[in-house]
Design an enzyme around this catalytic site. Structure first.
Site, mmCIF file in Angstrom:
data_model
loop_
_atom_site.group_PDB
_atom_site.id
_atom_site.type_symbol
_atom_site.label_atom_id
_atom_site.label_comp_id
_atom_site.label_asym_id
_atom_site.label_seq_id
_atom_site.Cartn_x
_atom_site.Cartn_y
_atom_site.Cartn_z
ATOM 1 N N THR A 62 -4.983 -8.030 10.514
ATOM 2 C CA THR A 62 -5.220 -6.679 10.004
ATOM 3 C C THR A 62 -4.595 -5.582 10.879
ATOM 4 O O THR A 62 -3.949 -4.669 10.388
ATOM 5 C CB THR A 62 -6.747 -6.421 9.916
ATOM 6 N N LYS A 99 0.820 -1.213 0.000
ATOM 7 C CA LYS A 99 0.000 0.000 0.000
ATOM 8 C C LYS A 99 0.862 1.275 0.000
ATOM 9 O O LYS A 99 2.053 1.219 0.333
ATOM 10 C CB LYS A 99 -0.941 -0.036 1.218
ATOM 11 N N ARG A 153 2.847 -7.325 8.808
ATOM 12 C CA ARG A 153 2.128 -6.237 9.462
ATOM 13 C C ARG A 153 2.675 -5.963 10.864
ATOM 14 O O ARG A 153 2.728 -4.828 11.313
ATOM 15 C CB ARG A 153 0.623 -6.528 9.497
ATOM 16 N N PHE A 212 -14.810 3.272 8.360
ATOM 17 C CA PHE A 212 -13.472 3.731 7.956
ATOM 18 C C PHE A 212 -13.312 3.808 6.440
ATOM 19 O O PHE A 212 -12.227 4.051 5.933
ATOM 20 C CB PHE A 212 -12.394 2.817 8.545
ATOM 21 N N HIS A 251 -1.854 -5.594 1.463
ATOM 22 C CA HIS A 251 -3.168 -6.195 1.228
ATOM 23 C C HIS A 251 -2.973 -7.595 0.657
ATOM 24 O O HIS A 251 -2.017 -7.873 -0.046
ATOM 25 C CB HIS A 251 -3.970 -5.358 0.215
ATOM 26 N N ASN A 262 -2.026 -0.239 7.228
ATOM 27 C CA ASN A 262 -1.371 -1.486 7.653
ATOM 28 C C ASN A 262 -0.457 -2.097 6.590
ATOM 29 O O ASN A 262 -0.122 -3.266 6.648
ATOM 30 C CB ASN A 262 -2.417 -2.481 8.172
ATOM 31 N N ARG A 318 -1.879 -14.508 3.297
ATOM 32 C CA ARG A 318 -2.577 -13.952 4.456
ATOM 33 C C ARG A 318 -1.767 -14.215 5.727
ATOM 34 O O ARG A 318 -1.633 -13.343 6.582
ATOM 35 C CB ARG A 318 -3.971 -14.579 4.627
HETATM 36 P P1 IDP Z 1 -7.523 -7.206 5.536
HETATM 37 O O1 IDP Z 1 -6.768 -6.172 4.800
HETATM 38 O O2 IDP Z 1 -6.691 -7.834 6.587
HETATM 39 O O3 IDP Z 1 -8.182 -8.171 4.639
HETATM 40 P P2 IDP Z 1 -10.152 -6.040 5.931
HETATM 41 O O4 IDP Z 1 -11.029 -6.288 7.083
HETATM 42 O O5 IDP Z 1 -10.496 -6.614 4.632
HETATM 43 O O6 IDP Z 1 -8.659 -6.476 6.361
HETATM 44 O O7 IDP Z 1 -10.014 -4.468 5.779
HETATM 45 C C1 IDP Z 1 -9.471 -3.869 4.637
HETATM 46 C C2 IDP Z 1 -8.563 -2.744 5.038
HETATM 47 O O8 IDP Z 1 -9.311 -1.735 5.714
HETATM 48 C C3 IDP Z 1 -7.532 -3.120 6.038
HETATM 49 O O9 IDP Z 1 -6.381 -3.672 5.455
HETATM 50 C C4 IDP Z 1 -7.186 -1.813 6.679
HETATM 51 O O10 IDP Z 1 -6.357 -1.026 5.855
HETATM 52 C C5 IDP Z 1 -8.552 -1.176 6.746
HETATM 53 N N1 IDP Z 1 -9.224 -1.414 8.035
HETATM 54 C C6 IDP Z 1 -9.750 -2.566 8.455
HETATM 55 N N2 IDP Z 1 -10.278 -2.448 9.690
HETATM 56 C C7 IDP Z 1 -10.085 -1.171 10.057
HETATM 57 C C8 IDP Z 1 -10.423 -0.418 11.227
HETATM 58 O O11 IDP Z 1 -11.007 -0.909 12.175
HETATM 59 N N3 IDP Z 1 -10.047 0.896 11.248
HETATM 60 C C9 IDP Z 1 -9.396 1.493 10.222
HETATM 61 N N4 IDP Z 1 -9.064 0.804 9.103
HETATM 62 C C10 IDP Z 1 -9.409 -0.497 9.020
HETATM 63 MG MG MG Z 2 -9.793 -7.983 3.202
#
Ligand code: IDP
Ligand code: MG
Length: 639
Positions: free
Chosen positions: A530, A451, A544, A496, A557, A554, A524
């Site tokens: 996350t 990212k 991460r 968010f 992806h 984070n 993953r």
């Molecule tokens: P992932 O990237 O681990 O698959 P997802 O739940 O799909 O996680 O969320 C997508 C992206 O959204 C995350 O990588 C992160 O950048 C952001 N995100 C997820 N949860 C939160 C949160 O609680 N607060 C702020 N950003 C979040």
């Molecule tokens: Mg995801």
């Protein structure tokens, strides 16, 4: 019936042709130890023979010793240093075994005895053999005699011993050899030979600066020596010190004073003429072995012969539900590394495909019912000789047999109350293992994104490669707002979402297509949870944990399932033809991501407030498994 004498004597000693013919005429199996006069019968195996005779108590089992020199029929065995056991039945040679290998001897005796009993009881044909060892040797030039492969079990230590020319000249060699054997040493190789001056110089080059060096050369090349390779049978980790103790101090005056029982004290003449030699340490022993027996081959321990390989383990639904942690713990204890792990709900078609060779079996319907009754846990296990070892700890297929005969085996211990189908699977061969692993962990593609504003981009790319992912496509791009919104459309309703879109189009990101077996899940796991604060706690090695700023920013992806992977790859790269078909590889069950990822998602759900709470079904064990999966995986990768 055996005469009184035979009852008391374990082995009949054959010393002439007439006795030879008598012994061969005995009904049943006769194991003949062919020996050379200079070394006598092999003592190392006597206790085995006695034990077998006592245990089997079989009238059809006889033991004999025969001195090669005095029996015409054994002419070809004269002058051979290795203990040779000939198996005779009905006057015919039915087996040959060389070397004092007790387990092999025991096995061969049992087998041959069984065969001969069959011959006598059921009139089955007797299989007569030729001594292949002799046939080969007839063709081989005589001075290659010591080129025969002599085997030392690798876990056994050995030493090279010399009976020096002074002792040999005094005619004491045979006496000493007897004493060596009586003391429990095993002679693995033996050769009488006169060393040349050059050889002595070479052999003793570490003594070249000693004042007595010339004298030593003269002495050692003055006549025949006996060269022996010696190991020890009973509870002896290291034969080298044992042998040095047995021969006593190099200075024979000291030997006589301090260790009068030692060989040097008894047979040494004077200082340099100290009668015997033993290797100083294992490194010297190996060099000396190469010096005297260049073709001496070390038998490798089983574990060394085995290559590191993979096997597929399946924990069927009942046990996956009931005994998962215990089974994983046993896998761990047994030295396996879990390289890949996935929980799959199989369709009937997939079960038929996987068990295509069992379709006709009477038990297939039960197997089908069991395999589709819930998620199966599939594991790719790695270890030296993994296929064999895993099957070994599984135990018999048949549950009743497993419980009766090997109550400790995994199948007996973890049957999860299912009486009709055993709960664990193991591949039958390394080839089958690879096929089965491909079925459960097909080569996949996943989409990875580094990212915007992520530091350590190079390090991340390096790690991707180091973990065995192939980067099949890659581009650096700045996402437009529209693209970012589309890319994360699943999160449209999250609080968010707009922050996330801002972040994603803030600068260039690197988008990658990663190819690997089990790529989706593995990427993953490589990224980690996350939220980096969770990641640092649960998977400190993950990307991460190491590189993410916070839960929003984070760093990386990864697609969460094969369906998403396929869609997002198309979205970013368009149709990248054939390769993307890999995702739908015929052997690849189109795994329902929500299922196969239940673990990771549940985990995230429990820690991350953003996750769709409906899917939160966290089991207490999930964290533990996930954590270990990561740990094991990284251990596997880093070796
Ligand atoms: P992932 O990237 O681990 O698959 P997802 O739940 O799909 O996680 O969320 C997508 C992206 O959204 C995350 O990588 C992160 O950048 C952001 N995100 C997820 N949860 C939160 C949160 O609680 N607060 C702020 N950003 C979040
Ligand atoms: Mg995801």
């Amino acid at each position: 019936m055996a005469g009184k004498k035979k009852e008391n004597t374990l082995q009949v000693n054959i010393t002439n042709d007439e006795q030879w013919n008598d012994v061969l005429a005995m009904k049943g199996l006769t194991v003949v130890d062919v020996y050379q006069q200079w070394c006598g019968p092999c003592r190392a195996v006597m206790s085995l023979f006695r034990k077998m005779k006592n245990e089997l108590g079989d009238d059809l089992l006889h033991f004999a010793t025969a001195e090669a020199d005095s029996i015409e029929a054994l002419e070809k065995y004269r002058g051979k240093c290795e203990p040779t056991f000939l198996f005779y039945a009905g006057g015919e040679l039915v087996g040959v075994l060389r070397g004092p290998n007790a387990p092999l001897l025991q096995k061969t005796i049992q087998e041959e005895l069984k065969k001969e009993t069959n011959v006598l009881e059921h009139g089955t044909g007797r299989k007569v053999v030729k001594d292949e060892g002799l046939i080969e040797e007839e063709e081989v030039n005589d001075d290659h005699q010591h080129d025969e492969d002599v085997m030392v079990p690798a876990h056994k230590s050995y030493t090279v011993a010399l009976i020096k020319p002074d002792v040999v000249a005094h005619g004491k060699a045979n006496e000493i050899i007897m004493k060596i054997q009586d003391a429990g040493f095993v002679i693995l190789a033996h050769e009488e030979r006169t060393l040349t001056e050059a050889e002595v110089q070479d052999f003793y080059q570490h003594k070249a600066t000693e004042p007595y060096f010339q004298e030593l050369i003269q002495f050692m090349s003055s006549g025949p020596s006996h060269v022996l390779v010696i190991s020890k049978t009973e509870e002896c980790d290291d034969v080298i010190p044992a042998w040095r103790e047995f021969i006593g101090p190099p200075d024979i005056e000291e030997a006589k004073m301090k260790q009068p029982e030692s060989l040097r004290a008894q047979y040494g003449t004077k200082s340099v003429f100290n009668g015997l030699h033993g290797s100083n340490d294992s490194e010297r022993a190996s060099r000396e072995l190469a010096f005297f027996f260049p073709n001496f081959r070390m038998a490798m321990a089983d574990s060394e012969q085995e290559t590191v390989e993979r096997t597929l383990a399946l924990i069927r639904p009942d046990a996956a539900r009931e005994n998962r942690e215990e089974i994983l713990a046993r896998i761990h204890e047994s030295g396996f590394t879990v390289a890949m792990q996935r929980e799959v709900m199989l369709s009937e078609e997939q079960v038929r495909q996987f068990y295509s060779s069992h379709l006709q079996e009477e038990y297939f319907p039960r197997l089908m019912e069991c395999m589709t009754s819930g998620p199966v846990l599939a594991l790719a296990l790695v270890k030296q000789g993994a296929v064999k070892h895993w099957r070994g700890i599984l135990g018999p297929k048949d549950l009743i047999q497993a419980k009766n005969e090997e109550p400790e085996c995994l199948r007996a211990q973890f049957s999860a109350g299912n009486p009709s189908v055993n709960q664990l699977h193991g591949s039958g061969s390394p080839e089958e293992a690879e096929r089965e692993i491909r079925f459960f962990f097909p080569t996949e593609q996943t989409l990875a994104v580094i990212k915007p504003d992520t530091e350590h981009r190079e390090e991340i790319l390096k790690e991707i490669r180091a973990r065995g992912f192939t980067i099949s496509h890659m581009k650096d791009t700045v996402l437009s707002r529209d693209m970012a919104e589309e890319f994360y459309k699943e999160h449209r309703d999250k609080p968010f979402f707009s922050q996330l879109v801002d972040y994603m189009c803030r600068g260039p990101c690197s988008v990658l297509v990663l190819t690997k077996e089990n790529a989706v899940e593995e990427w993953r796991a490589t990224m980690g949870p996350t939220d980096p604060s969770v990641a640092r706690e649960m998977a400190p090695e993950s990307l991460r944990a190491r590189f993410a700023k916070d839960v929003l920013e984070n760093g990386v992806h990864g697609s969460s399932n094969t369906k998403h992977a396929h869609e997002k790859i198309q979205f970013i790269f368009g149709d990248i033809d054939s390769e993307s078909d890999l995702i739908h590889d015929a052997a690849s069950p189109p795994l329902e991501a929500e299922e196969s990822f239940a673990e990771l998602k549940n985990l995230q759900a429990s820690r991350s407030p953003s996750f769709d709470q409906k899917k939160n079904q966290t089991e207490p064990s999930t964290t533990f498994v996930y954590n270990r999966l990561l740990k094991e995986y990284s251990r596997f990768i880093t070796g």
